[in-house]
Write an enzyme that holds these catalytic residues in place. Structure first.
Site, PDB file in Angstrom:
ATOM      1  CG  ASN A 155     -15.377  12.968  -7.798  1.00 37.04           C
ATOM      2  OD1 ASN A 155     -15.240  12.683  -8.976  1.00 37.04           O
ATOM      3  ND2 ASN A 155     -15.487  14.204  -7.380  1.00 37.04           N
ATOM      4  CD  GLU A 253     -14.630  20.780 -16.622  1.00 40.39           C
ATOM      5  OE1 GLU A 253     -14.424  21.426 -15.575  1.00 40.39           O
ATOM      6  OE2 GLU A 253     -15.031  21.314 -17.670  1.00 40.39           O
ATOM      7  CB  CYS A 287     -13.674  18.988  -8.431  1.00 40.19           C
ATOM      8  SG  CYS A 287     -15.338  19.116  -9.085  1.00 40.19           S
ATOM      9  CD  GLU A 465     -17.654  18.330 -17.316  1.00 37.30           C
ATOM     10  OE1 GLU A 465     -18.071  18.678 -16.196  1.00 37.30           O
ATOM     11  OE2 GLU A 465     -17.144  17.226 -17.534  1.00 37.30           O
TER      12      GLU A 465
HETATM   13  P1  NAD Z   1      -7.239  10.774 -11.427  1.00 40.96           P
HETATM   14  O1  NAD Z   1      -6.588  11.888 -12.139  1.00 40.96           O
HETATM   15  O2  NAD Z   1      -6.395   9.885 -10.592  1.00 40.96           O
HETATM   16  O3  NAD Z   1      -7.981   9.804 -12.468  1.00 40.96           O
HETATM   17  C1  NAD Z   1      -8.963  10.295 -13.360  1.00 40.96           C
HETATM   18  C2  NAD Z   1      -9.046   9.329 -14.534  1.00 40.96           C
HETATM   19  O4  NAD Z   1      -7.833   9.437 -15.289  1.00 40.96           O
HETATM   20  C3  NAD Z   1      -9.177   7.860 -14.137  1.00 40.96           C
HETATM   21  O5  NAD Z   1     -10.033   7.195 -15.035  1.00 40.96           O
HETATM   22  C4  NAD Z   1      -7.742   7.361 -14.287  1.00 40.96           C
HETATM   23  O6  NAD Z   1      -7.645   5.968 -14.503  1.00 40.96           O
HETATM   24  C5  NAD Z   1      -7.285   8.143 -15.502  1.00 40.96           C
HETATM   25  N1  NAD Z   1      -5.825   8.292 -15.626  1.00 40.96           N
HETATM   26  C6  NAD Z   1      -4.919   8.425 -14.625  1.00 40.96           C
HETATM   27  N2  NAD Z   1      -3.678   8.524 -15.142  1.00 40.96           N
HETATM   28  C7  NAD Z   1      -3.799   8.474 -16.488  1.00 40.96           C
HETATM   29  C8  NAD Z   1      -2.874   8.520 -17.580  1.00 40.96           C
HETATM   30  N3  NAD Z   1      -1.568   8.641 -17.377  1.00 40.96           N
HETATM   31  N4  NAD Z   1      -3.352   8.440 -18.840  1.00 40.96           N
HETATM   32  C9  NAD Z   1      -4.678   8.320 -19.075  1.00 40.96           C
HETATM   33  N5  NAD Z   1      -5.609   8.242 -18.068  1.00 40.96           N
HETATM   34  C10 NAD Z   1      -5.173   8.333 -16.795  1.00 40.96           C
HETATM   35  O7  NAD Z   1      -8.426  11.404 -10.584  1.00 40.96           O
HETATM   36  P2  NAD Z   1      -9.419  10.680  -9.571  1.00 40.96           P
HETATM   37  O8  NAD Z   1      -8.675  10.386  -8.306  1.00 40.96           O
HETATM   38  O9  NAD Z   1     -10.156   9.582 -10.234  1.00 40.96           O
HETATM   39  O10 NAD Z   1     -10.475  11.871  -9.317  1.00 40.96           O
HETATM   40  C11 NAD Z   1     -10.242  12.897  -8.428  1.00 40.96           C
HETATM   41  C12 NAD Z   1      -9.760  14.152  -9.130  1.00 40.96           C
HETATM   42  O11 NAD Z   1     -10.707  14.568 -10.104  1.00 40.96           O
HETATM   43  C13 NAD Z   1      -9.606  15.312  -8.179  1.00 40.96           C
HETATM   44  O12 NAD Z   1      -8.430  16.035  -8.465  1.00 40.96           O
HETATM   45  C14 NAD Z   1     -10.835  16.168  -8.463  1.00 40.96           C
HETATM   46  O13 NAD Z   1     -10.698  17.528  -8.135  1.00 40.96           O
HETATM   47  C15 NAD Z   1     -10.983  15.952  -9.925  1.00 40.96           C
HETATM   48  N6  NAD Z   1     -12.360  16.271 -10.324  1.00 40.96           N
HETATM   49  C16 NAD Z   1     -12.586  17.416 -11.029  1.00 40.96           C
HETATM   50  C17 NAD Z   1     -13.884  17.769 -11.361  1.00 40.96           C
HETATM   51  C18 NAD Z   1     -14.188  19.038 -12.123  1.00 40.96           C
HETATM   52  O14 NAD Z   1     -15.330  19.224 -12.533  1.00 40.96           O
HETATM   53  N7  NAD Z   1     -13.218  19.907 -12.343  1.00 40.96           N
HETATM   54  C19 NAD Z   1     -14.952  16.948 -10.974  1.00 40.96           C
HETATM   55  C20 NAD Z   1     -14.671  15.788 -10.260  1.00 40.96           C
HETATM   56  C21 NAD Z   1     -13.369  15.449  -9.943  1.00 40.96           C
END
Ligand code: NAD
Length: 502
Positions: A155, A253, A287, A465
């Site tokens: 995102n 995060e 997020c 962070e």
């Molecule tokens: P996601 O969890 O689907 O993927 C995040 C990353 O994790 C990707 O690179 C993905 O390939 C990897 N991943 C997925 N499954 C994995 C596994 N089993 N083992 C290792 N790596 C794995 O999230 P997304 O759809 O890319 O992003 C959206 C999410 O991120 C939302 O829930 C959002 O709230 C969160 N987010 C949080 C923050 C924060 O600061 N807290 C900031 C931005 C986004």
């Protein structure tokens, strides 16, 4: 290995070069505004992760031994190069995720600050401890952890990556990044920036690929010394298990379901403008999206009417066009999720006050567009009020008392961000202190700064962070205890040695 010209294709970035995955597998990157393939990168597997870890280990033997000032010089150069190349990065980020130009340009203009800030921390951050008795001097050293693994979402591809690599690099670690499969191009392009800045080969490595394969290979790798993830809460749980097995620190995060809490002294226009900004920036894919408007009952109806009117006026369009106010969702999967939740909301008995559908017109037919959506008649326990939708959907819930507002704002499993809107200073602080979230804004939303700690309470994450705390989380403390005494050192003699050891 074939070495690529990065301007034509970007495989993965390992040991200072763009190379193919060992098995030759590739991953297409799609433009969400029209479904066209805009890039092809490597789809790495465990062999590629191993190659990247080895490169990072070799680099750590020298990078881990540089001074903070040496690292700061390189990071400041990287910040300057990135500033020069920002237009190119902005354009690529728009093509990868569909976020509109006005927002992407604003966000990326701040990214170089993270390298400057953490470079300055590396140059200046020191620890001393009080003297230890009369005979011992004790000092501490902050030493880097080693090779760290970064797993990032789509995102905010560069901003979130930078929040991780800047403190990691400043503290003297080397890193292997697994960017999101949806947005790997700009993380790969950063390799060029670091190369030009003089970062030694192997300090920054990027292996693109999918989560359950490439991500798993990285996060379960036995020689990775720390993992830092930004992603969904479900992914956080899976990776936490890996970190637990390998007994390594884990920063997470994760997801959110942020509320805007609107007290009745907030003028209706301000309340509406704030909600539009908090809820629909990045097409709602952040997020800390203000996905819950908790508003005082006395202004509820006027706010809903004006919010719905203004939401309908938001200009959807080509995200590269500076006049566009809302781009598409970043993938078909994300739009499917939004459509699923809108149906869930209607089935739960909520009422659509705006949106709830795709935009009409040929211009939108190939992209993953969705209209800004406002739900009323929402109960806090409904799934649309509890679960992260990650799209342009806001639910409106009225309250009568301050206690009720606080209970609603705290009434989800998440605890990342909340904004409190009132002119009453005492109330603003009182409510902020009662909120169980890592970030509370007063009369604002979405603001972020490299010096300002960022992270979640409850299911929104672990660790922080930004700020000195993030730098500290990328170091481990070594305590050096020096005996200043010339006294005999023989614990087992009858008369010699000091008999105190603790
Ligand atoms: P996601 O969890 O689907 O993927 C995040 C990353 O994790 C990707 O690179 C993905 O390939 C990897 N991943 C997925 N499954 C994995 C596994 N089993 N083992 C290792 N790596 C794995 O999230 P997304 O759809 O890319 O992003 C959206 C999410 O991120 C939302 O829930 C959002 O709230 C969160 N987010 C949080 C923050 C924060 O600061 N807290 C900031 C931005 C986004």
């Amino acid at each position: 290995m074939t070495i690529h010209q990065p301007q034509f294709a970007r495989g993965m970035f390992v040991d200072g070069d763009y190379v193919d995955a060992a098995a030759g597998k590739t991953l297409p990157v799609e433009n969400p505004k029209n479904g066209e393939i805009i890039g092809v990168v490597a789809d790495g597997d465990a062999t590629d992760i191993e190659a990247a870890v080895q490169a990072a280990e070799r680099a750590f033997t020298t990078w881990g031994d540089t001074t903070g000032a040496e690292r700061a010089d390189i990071m400041e150069r990287a910040a300057q190069i990135l500033r020069r190349r920002l237009p190119e990065f902005v354009s690529l980020e728009i093509d990868q995720i569909g976020r509109c130009r006005r927002e992407m340009a604003a966000q990326l203009s701040r990214v170089p600050e993270w390298f400057s800030y953490f470079g300055a921390v590396a140059r200046t951050h020191e620890d001393t401890v009080p003297p230890f008795g009369r005979t011992h001097l004790n000092y501490t050293r902050r030493v880097p952890i080693g090779v760290v693994g970064h797993v990032t979402p789509w995102n905010h591809p560069i901003l979130i990556l930078t929040k991780k690599i800047a403190p990691a690099m400043a503290a003297g670690n080397t890193m292997v990044v697994k960017p999101s499969e949806i947005a790997p191009i700009t993380p790969l392009m950063l390799g060029e920036v670091f190369k030009e800045a003089g970062l030694p080969n192997g300090v920054y490595n990027v292996v693109p690929g999918y989560g359950p394969t490439t991500g798993l290979a990285l996060t379960s790798h036995p020689r990775i010394r720390k993992i830092d993830l930004t992603g969904g809460t479900a992914t956080g749980r899976v990776i936490a298990e890996m970190a637990g097995k390998n007994l390594i620190p884990f920063t997470a995060e994760l997801g959110g379901k942020a509320s805007l809490v609107m007290f009745p002294d907030t003028p209706v226009e301000r309340c509406v403008a704030a909600t539009l900004f908090a809820s629909f920036v990045a097409t709602g894919q952040t997020c800390v999206q203000g996905s819950r408007l908790v508003v005082h009952r006395s202004i509820h109806d006027r706010v809903v009417a004006e919010l719905s009117r203004r939401a309908d006026l938001i200009r959807l369009g080509d995200p590269q066009d500076p006049a566009t106010q809302l781009g598409p969702l970043s993938s078909k999967r994300q739009r499917d999720t939004v459509e699923r939740y809108v149906k869930i909301g209607l089935d739960e008995g909520a009422t659509l006050a705006a949106g709830g559908k795709r935009p009409d017109g040929e211009a939108f037919s190939r992209g993953y567009y969705y209209r800004p959506t406002v739900f009323t008649d929402v109960k806090n326990e409904m799934r649309i009020a509890q679960e992260e939708i990650f799209g342009p959907v806001v639910v409106v819930i009225p309250f009568d008392t301050e206690e009720e507002a606080i209970a609603l704002a705290n009434g989800t499993e998440f605890g990342l961000g909340t904004s409190v809107w009132t002119k009453d200073v005492a109330r603003a602080h009182r409510v902020a202190h009662a909120i169980r979230a890592g970030i509370v804004w007063i009369n604002d939303h979405h603001r972020i700064d490299p010096a300002s700690p960022w992270g979640g309470f409850k299911m929104s994450g672990l660790g922080r962070e930004n700020g000195l705390i993030a730098y500290d989380e990328y170091t481990q403390i070594q305590s050096v205890i020096v005996n200043l005494s010339d006294a005999a050192f023989d614990w087992y003699s009858d008369d010699g040695g000091e008999k105190r050891y603790s």
